[in-house]
Design a protein around this motif. Structure first.
Motif, PDB file in Angstrom:
ATOM      1  N   THR A 158      -7.320   4.268  15.118  1.00  0.00           N
ATOM      2  CA  THR A 158      -8.392   4.541  16.077  1.00  0.00           C
ATOM      3  C   THR A 158      -9.585   3.613  15.840  1.00  0.00           C
ATOM      4  N   MET A 159     -10.253   3.240  16.934  1.00  0.00           N
ATOM      5  CA  MET A 159     -11.497   2.475  16.834  1.00  0.00           C
ATOM      6  C   MET A 159     -12.663   3.380  17.219  1.00  0.00           C
ATOM      7  N   ARG A 160     -13.702   3.369  16.402  1.00  0.00           N
ATOM      8  CA  ARG A 160     -14.904   4.143  16.704  1.00  0.00           C
ATOM      9  C   ARG A 160     -16.039   3.190  17.008  1.00  0.00           C
ATOM     10  N   ILE A 161     -16.736   3.416  18.118  1.00  0.00           N
ATOM     11  CA  ILE A 161     -17.927   2.630  18.454  1.00  0.00           C
ATOM     12  C   ILE A 161     -19.126   3.530  18.187  1.00  0.00           C
ATOM     13  N   VAL A 162     -20.055   3.034  17.376  1.00  0.00           N
ATOM     14  CA  VAL A 162     -21.161   3.880  16.914  1.00  0.00           C
ATOM     15  C   VAL A 162     -22.408   3.033  16.696  1.00  0.00           C
ATOM     16  N   CYS A 163     -23.564   3.675  16.758  1.00  0.00           N
ATOM     17  CA  CYS A 163     -24.831   2.991  16.469  1.00  0.00           C
ATOM     18  C   CYS A 163     -25.061   2.977  14.971  1.00  0.00           C
ATOM     19  N   LYS A 164     -25.420   1.827  14.460  1.00  0.00           N
ATOM     20  CA  LYS A 164     -25.750   1.686  13.041  1.00  0.00           C
ATOM     21  C   LYS A 164     -27.113   1.006  12.971  1.00  0.00           C
ATOM     22  N   GLY A 165     -28.143   1.829  12.785  1.00  0.00           N
ATOM     23  CA  GLY A 165     -29.493   1.290  12.879  1.00  0.00           C
ATOM     24  C   GLY A 165     -29.795   0.965  14.339  1.00  0.00           C
ATOM     25  N   ASN A 166     -30.215  -0.278  14.590  1.00  0.00           N
ATOM     26  CA  ASN A 166     -30.487  -0.726  15.953  1.00  0.00           C
ATOM     27  C   ASN A 166     -29.306  -1.470  16.554  1.00  0.00           C
ATOM     28  N   LYS A 167     -28.191  -1.496  15.848  1.00  0.00           N
ATOM     29  CA  LYS A 167     -27.031  -2.255  16.303  1.00  0.00           C
ATOM     30  C   LYS A 167     -25.901  -1.317  16.700  1.00  0.00           C
ATOM     31  N   ILE A 168     -25.009  -1.822  17.539  1.00  0.00           N
ATOM     32  CA  ILE A 168     -23.801  -1.090  17.893  1.00  0.00           C
ATOM     33  C   ILE A 168     -22.622  -1.822  17.269  1.00  0.00           C
ATOM     34  N   VAL A 169     -21.800  -1.093  16.527  1.00  0.00           N
ATOM     35  CA  VAL A 169     -20.680  -1.705  15.817  1.00  0.00           C
ATOM     36  C   VAL A 169     -19.386  -0.975  16.159  1.00  0.00           C
ATOM     37  N   ALA A 170     -18.282  -1.660  15.916  1.00  0.00           N
ATOM     38  CA  ALA A 170     -16.958  -1.055  16.067  1.00  0.00           C
ATOM     39  C   ALA A 170     -16.339  -0.910  14.687  1.00  0.00           C
ATOM     40  N   GLN A 171     -15.824   0.273  14.394  1.00  0.00           N
ATOM     41  CA  GLN A 171     -15.160   0.539  13.122  1.00  0.00           C
ATOM     42  C   GLN A 171     -13.680   0.781  13.409  1.00  0.00           C
ATOM     43  N   VAL A 172     -12.845  -0.129  12.926  1.00  0.00           N
ATOM     44  CA  VAL A 172     -11.420  -0.104  13.254  1.00  0.00           C
ATOM     45  C   VAL A 172     -10.626   0.350  12.032  1.00  0.00           C
ATOM     46  N   VAL A 173      -9.821   1.391  12.215  1.00  0.00           N
ATOM     47  CA  VAL A 173      -8.961   1.913  11.153  1.00  0.00           C
ATOM     48  C   VAL A 173      -7.633   1.147  11.174  1.00  0.00           C
ATOM     49  N   TYR A 174      -7.099   0.839   9.980  1.00  0.00           N
ATOM     50  CA  TYR A 174      -5.805   0.161   9.897  1.00  0.00           C
ATOM     51  C   TYR A 174      -5.031   0.671   8.690  1.00  0.00           C
ATOM     52  N   GLU A 175      -3.727   0.485   8.749  1.00  0.00           N
ATOM     53  CA  GLU A 175      -2.850   0.903   7.652  1.00  0.00           C
ATOM     54  C   GLU A 175      -2.751  -0.222   6.618  1.00  0.00           C
ATOM     55  N   ALA A 176      -3.112   0.091   5.377  1.00  0.00           N
ATOM     56  CA  ALA A 176      -3.006  -0.888   4.289  1.00  0.00           C
ATOM     57  C   ALA A 176      -1.813  -0.529   3.409  1.00  0.00           C
ATOM     58  N   ALA A 177      -1.022  -1.512   3.091  1.00  0.00           N
ATOM     59  CA  ALA A 177       0.176  -1.278   2.271  1.00  0.00           C
ATOM     60  C   ALA A 177      -0.237  -0.990   0.833  1.00  0.00           C
ATOM     61  N   GLU A 178       0.383   0.021   0.228  1.00  0.00           N
ATOM     62  CA  GLU A 178       0.141   0.355  -1.178  1.00  0.00           C
ATOM     63  C   GLU A 178       1.240  -0.249  -2.036  1.00  0.00           C
ATOM     64  N   LEU A 179       0.835  -0.805  -3.166  1.00  0.00           N
ATOM     65  CA  LEU A 179       1.825  -1.356  -4.088  1.00  0.00           C
ATOM     66  C   LEU A 179       2.561  -0.219  -4.786  1.00  0.00           C
ATOM     67  N   GLN A 180       3.785  -0.488  -5.203  1.00  0.00           N
ATOM     68  CA  GLN A 180       4.573   0.526  -5.909  1.00  0.00           C
ATOM     69  C   GLN A 180       4.003   0.760  -7.304  1.00  0.00           C
ATOM     70  N   TYR A 181       3.957   2.030  -7.711  1.00  0.00           N
ATOM     71  CA  TYR A 181       3.473   2.351  -9.045  1.00  0.00           C
ATOM     72  C   TYR A 181       4.468   1.858 -10.087  1.00  0.00           C
ATOM     73  N   SER A 182       3.926   1.370 -11.189  1.00  0.00           N
ATOM     74  CA  SER A 182       4.766   0.897 -12.286  1.00  0.00           C
ATOM     75  C   SER A 182       4.701   1.891 -13.443  1.00  0.00           C
ATOM     76  N   ASP A 183       5.834   2.145 -14.066  1.00  0.00           N
ATOM     77  CA  ASP A 183       5.883   3.052 -15.221  1.00  0.00           C
ATOM     78  C   ASP A 183       5.529   2.326 -16.516  1.00  0.00           C
ATOM     79  N   ASP A 184       5.658   1.004 -16.496  1.00  0.00           N
ATOM     80  CA  ASP A 184       5.359   0.203 -17.690  1.00  0.00           C
ATOM     81  C   ASP A 184       3.909  -0.242 -17.651  1.00  0.00           C
ATOM     82  N   GLY A 185       3.236  -0.099 -18.747  1.00  0.00           N
ATOM     83  CA  GLY A 185       1.849  -0.547 -18.818  1.00  0.00           C
ATOM     84  C   GLY A 185       1.000   0.370 -19.664  1.00  0.00           C
ATOM     85  N   ASN A 186      -0.247  -0.016 -19.838  1.00  0.00           N
ATOM     86  CA  ASN A 186      -1.192   0.758 -20.638  1.00  0.00           C
ATOM     87  C   ASN A 186      -1.732   1.937 -19.834  1.00  0.00           C
TER      88      ASN A 186
END
Length: 375
Positions: A158-186
């Motif tokens: 979804t895109m949201r159009i909203v006032c931010k201060g004296n400006k009008i901005v668009a806030q666009v939601v997107y799907e970000a890929a998550e890396l696979q969890y690793s069992d090895d490590g600290n």
């Protein structure tokens, strides 16, 4: 995982008038639908034909969806209050919890789903109402190369159009890929606090302190003083402006802290970050006049959230552990006693910084209590 990007809109006067009308019409329509629903009329089967709104049908549909969501949340809150009052009545308590107020949108905005807007080059196309008809306008934007790459490759929400201060901005939601969890490590333990915002201890022995708690407390005292002064001068608009400025500064600090913590974890091949589940911290921590304001305004939950979502993007798992005695238990002999200010010294000869002790005990803790943070 869903993230968002903010884009500044460069509109003509005509485009700005059309967008402002759409935003005002949007919140007016949502508030009207919420009022209808809370007065006993079901809107579950409402369509655009049932709603009289000076909006394109795409935005009217989104209004109906948003109103349903708001009403569902309101009804859920009402049921919770009713259950609590019944429990209090059984206990013969004189206390009664008030029902939540009916939600009302005040800030002009509008939401447009991903089927009704397009991002191409430095322009965003979306529908508005022109002379009673739905027409698309193409608004110029300023996007970075990174944003263009994200919008070209990611699944948009979804895109949201909203006032931010004296400006009008668009806030666009997107799907970000998550890396696979690793069992090895600290494993990394992170102790959050006020005097020292964060301390990390890795199972490989590495230690790092983050932020400056004294500076943060000074800024909070400074803005509290300014708000008090402006309140006495009866300048509510200036009070809101100062409060918003403080919140922006503190959010920026939390973003930088969480970025540094996750970057340190990645550099030390950490697979799991452990933090305390700071549930009811404000009611269980010893308070004083000196730290009472800081304790009750410190955003523990927000910083933990920032660490959690940045860690997910880096493929690092986040776990929450029982915070009991993490700053009092000796990791060598297991004895429990209080530290002297920031210095912790045990009878067995072990001594260290109190917050570092907390991070070390969190790192070594096996009392896993979940992967959700509550404060």
């Amino acid at each position: 995982m869903q993230l968002s990007e903010t884009i500044k809109l460069y509109m003509t006067k005509e485009q700005k008038n059309l967008i402002v009308m759409a935003m005002n019409g949007y919140i007016s329509t949502v508030n009207s639908l919420v009022s209808v629903a809370t007065n006993g009329t079901s809107i579950s089967k409402y369509t655009t034909a049932d709603v009289d709104a000076a909006l394109p049908s795409a935005l009217t549909n989104q209004c109906i969806r948003d109103a349903r969501s708001i009403v569902n949340k309101y009804n859920k809150d009402c049921r919770k209050v009713s259950a609590k009052n019944k429990k209090l009545a059984k206990q013969k308590s004189a206390v009664t919890i008030k029902e939540p107020a009916i939600p009302v949108l005040k800030r002009p905005c509008c939401y447009i789903n991903n089927q009704n807007f397009k991002i191409k080059d430095n322009y965003i196309d979306f529908p508005v109402l022109i002379d009673g008809k739905s027409k698309r306008i193409s608004v110029r934007t300023s996007m970075t190369d990174r944003q263009k790459m994200i919008f070209a490759n990611a699944k948009l929400g979804t895109m949201r159009i909203v006032c931010k201060g004296n400006k009008i901005v668009a806030q666009v939601v997107y799907e970000a890929a998550e890396l696979q969890y690793s069992d090895d490590g600290n494993v990394m333990g992170v102790d959050l606090g006020i005097k020292c915002p964060a301390v990390s201890y890795c199972s490989d022995g590495s230690v790092k302190f983050y932020g400056n708690g004294r500076r943060n407390k000074y800024m909070r005292r400074h803005y509290k003083y300014l708000r008090k002064k402006l309140q006495k001068a009866k300048k509510p608009a200036a009070v809101i402006k100062i409060n918003n400025k403080e919140q922006r500064i503190m959010k920026d600090i939390d973003h930088k802290l969480s970025h540094d913590i996750v970057a340190t974890a990645a550099a030390h091949n950490v697979s799991v970050i452990k933090m305390e589940q700071l549930q009811n911290i404000r009611s269980t921590t010893r308070t004083s006049r000196k730290n009472n304001h800081s304790l009750h305004t410190w955003p523990f939950y927000r910083l933990a959230q920032y660490i959690e979502y940045k860690a997910k993007l880096a493929g690092i798992q986040v776990e929450y552990v029982n915070p009991a005695y993490t700053s009092q238990r000796c990791p060598i002999c297991g004895n429990i006693h209080h530290a002297n200010d920031r210095n912790y010294t045990c009878k067995c000869g072990f001594h260290t910084h109190r917050d570092l002790l907390g991070a070390r005990n969190i790192c070594n803790s096996t009392e896993y209590v979940g992967n959700r943070h509550t404060a």
